[in-house]
Write a protein that holds these residues in place. Sequence first.
Motif, PDB file in Angstrom:
ATOM      1  N   GLU A 173      27.943  14.989 107.688  1.00 41.89           N
ATOM      2  CA  GLU A 173      27.383  13.947 107.736  1.00 41.89           C
ATOM      3  C   GLU A 173      26.078  13.676 108.290  1.00 41.89           C
ATOM      4  N   PHE A 178      23.024  12.082 106.288  1.00 44.53           N
ATOM      5  CA  PHE A 178      22.080  10.962 106.999  1.00 44.53           C
ATOM      6  C   PHE A 178      20.563  11.337 106.595  1.00 44.53           C
ATOM      7  N   TYR A 181      22.545   2.439 102.509  1.00 44.30           N
ATOM      8  CA  TYR A 181      23.563   3.626 103.475  1.00 44.30           C
ATOM      9  C   TYR A 181      23.182   3.944 104.780  1.00 44.30           C
ATOM     10  N   CYS A 233      25.499   3.969 108.062  1.00 37.73           N
ATOM     11  CA  CYS A 233      25.524   5.112 108.958  1.00 37.73           C
ATOM     12  C   CYS A 233      25.358   4.778 110.484  1.00 37.73           C
ATOM     13  N   LYS A 244      28.180   7.385 111.508  1.00 36.18           N
ATOM     14  CA  LYS A 244      28.202   8.474 110.544  1.00 36.18           C
ATOM     15  C   LYS A 244      26.893   9.433 110.363  1.00 36.18           C
ATOM     16  N   GLY A 245      27.050  10.578 111.083  1.00 37.17           N
ATOM     17  CA  GLY A 245      25.899  11.467 110.872  1.00 37.17           C
ATOM     18  C   GLY A 245      24.618  11.165 111.988  1.00 37.17           C
TER      19      GLY A 245
END
Length: 546
Positions: free
Chosen positions: A234, A238, A255, A259, A264-265
Motif C-alpha cells: 500500500e 501510494f 486515489y 488513501c 492506505k499506505g
Amino acid sequence: MSSNLLDNNTNMNTNLSKDDKDFLKNIIKDFYRKIIEMKDFNNFEDIFSEWIINYLEINNKDSKKILELMENHKKSKFWFTSIIGIFYQFGIGNYLDKKKALELYLLTINIEIEKNNLNEEFNKLHLIEVNINSFNSLKNKNIIIGKYLLSLFYYKDIILDIEGFNYNHRTENSNQNESIKLLKLAKEGNSDAQYNLAICYMDGLGIQKNEKRAFDWLLKSEQSKYLDILNKHEKEEFERDLKLAIANNPLAQNYIGYCYENGKGVYKNEKKAYEWYLKSADGGNVEGQCNLGYCYENGIGTEKNEIEAFEWYLKSADGGNVEGQCYLGYCYENGIGIDKDETKAFEWYLESAEGGSIEGQCNLGYCYENGIGTDQDEIKAFEWYSESAENGNETAQNNLGDCYQYGKGTDKDEIKAFEWYFESANAECPEGQRNLGFCYANGIGTEKNETKAFEWYLKSVENGNIMAQNNLGDCYQHGKGIDKNETKAFEWYLKSAIAGCSYAQCNLGYCYANGIGTDKNETKAFEWYLKSAENGDITKQFGHLL
C-alpha cells in the motif's frame, strides 16, 4: 548541541588502544580525500553514507562504538565534529538526527583557527600532506569537511528551495518572508510545514513549480509516520500514484484522497483527504467530485455544507458517475442541500441502479417497496434487492432477508431469510445483525438459540442500532441468553428510548409503571407511553412489548 556538550567530555578516552587512535585519525584523512574528489553532488548522500559504512566494515569497526569514541574524545570539538555530524545526518549507528547534524557542522566552522592557516587550507585542498598527524592538520581537515558538508546539507534541502522562492519573488512579488519562514519550519522537521511546502511546489504558490521537490517534501512530511504502516504494498502504491497526483492527474489525486481518508499506505488524515479530493474534483474527475460531495455532506476534513455536497454530487451525476447519481438521489429523497423531491430521487436511483451501482440498486428497491417517487411494487423491490444483495451490498442482503421472512414480492421462506440475514450480519450491517439475533431468539429459519441471539444483539448495539438496544433490554429483563438483570434491562430500554425507538419507549413506560429496574413512577410511565404512541407504537402503547 553546544560546544559545551563536547567540552564536558575532555577527560574521556584516556585509554584508547593504538588501533582505535590510528583509525580515528585515518577516517578523518581518508574521508577528507573522498570529499574533495566528490563530483556527483546530486547523489552525495548515498555516496558518503555508503563510503562510511563500507569503511567501517572493512576495518571491522562497530558504528555505535566509533560514534561514542568520537563524541567522548578529548579532541572531539576540534577533530571529529564534522564526522559525527555525518553520522547523525545519515543515521549511521542508528542515530538519525538532521538537526543535530546541522548544529555540529555549524560548530565545526566556528572553531577559531588562524585565518591564514584556514585560507591556505582552502587554497590547497588536495595538497595537505606535511605533518598530517599534527593537531592543526587534523583540525583543519575537520573544518574543511564541515564546510563541504554544511554547503551540501543546504544544497540538498535549502538552496534549491531558496532559488525557487527567489524566482517567484522576482516574477510575482510574493511575500518572501512568509516563504522563508515556511521553508525554515519545513527544514526543522515540522511535518505540516513540509506538507504545505510540497503543495507550494506542486501548484507554484509563492515558489517556482517543481514536481520532484513537491514529491520529496511530501514524503518527508509523512516519513516519521511510516513506521505505523505495516502494508508495504500500500505504501508503494501510494508513492507511485503520488507522483501522478503531483503532476495534476485528477484520477491519481482522487486515489491519494482515498488513501488519506482511509489510511492506505499513509497516515490517515481527513483534512488532506478533502484537499486532494478538491484538486481531483476541480480537475473534472467525476469520482473525485462524488467523494468531495461526501466530505461536505458529512463534514470530513472540512465544515459540513449540504448545499456544496448537493452541487458536487450533481456535477458527478451529470458526468455519469453512478455513485454520484445514487448520492444525488439520496439528497432529493431526504432534502439534503435541495428541496425534497421523491420523484427526482427515484429517477436518479433508477439511473444509478441501471448503471451498476449496488447501493443505487438497494435504494431503488427501497423506493419500490415503500412507494417513494413511484408506485409501490414489492416484486420489483425484491428483484432490485436481489441484484444488489448478490453483488455484495449488506443492506440489500438484510432487506432481501425481510422479503423472504414476510413474503414480500416472493414466496415466504424463513430458511432463506435466515441465510440472507446471516450474510448481512457478517458484513457488519447493524440491522442484519439485529435481525439475525431475532431469528435465533425465535427459531426463525434456524434452531432457537437465545445465547446466540444475545450475542448478535450486542454486536448490533456496538454498531449503533437502537432497536437492538431495546432487544438487549428484553434479554436482560427476562434472562434470555444472559443472566436476568432488571437494572440493566432498564438502562438499555432507556438508551433505546432516548434514541427514539418507539418500542423501547413503550417498554420504558412499563418499567416505570411497574418499578422494573427503577423506582415506580406513574407520571414518567405515562410520559413514555405517550411518546411511544406519538412515534407510532399504537397497538402496545399501554402494554408491555413481549
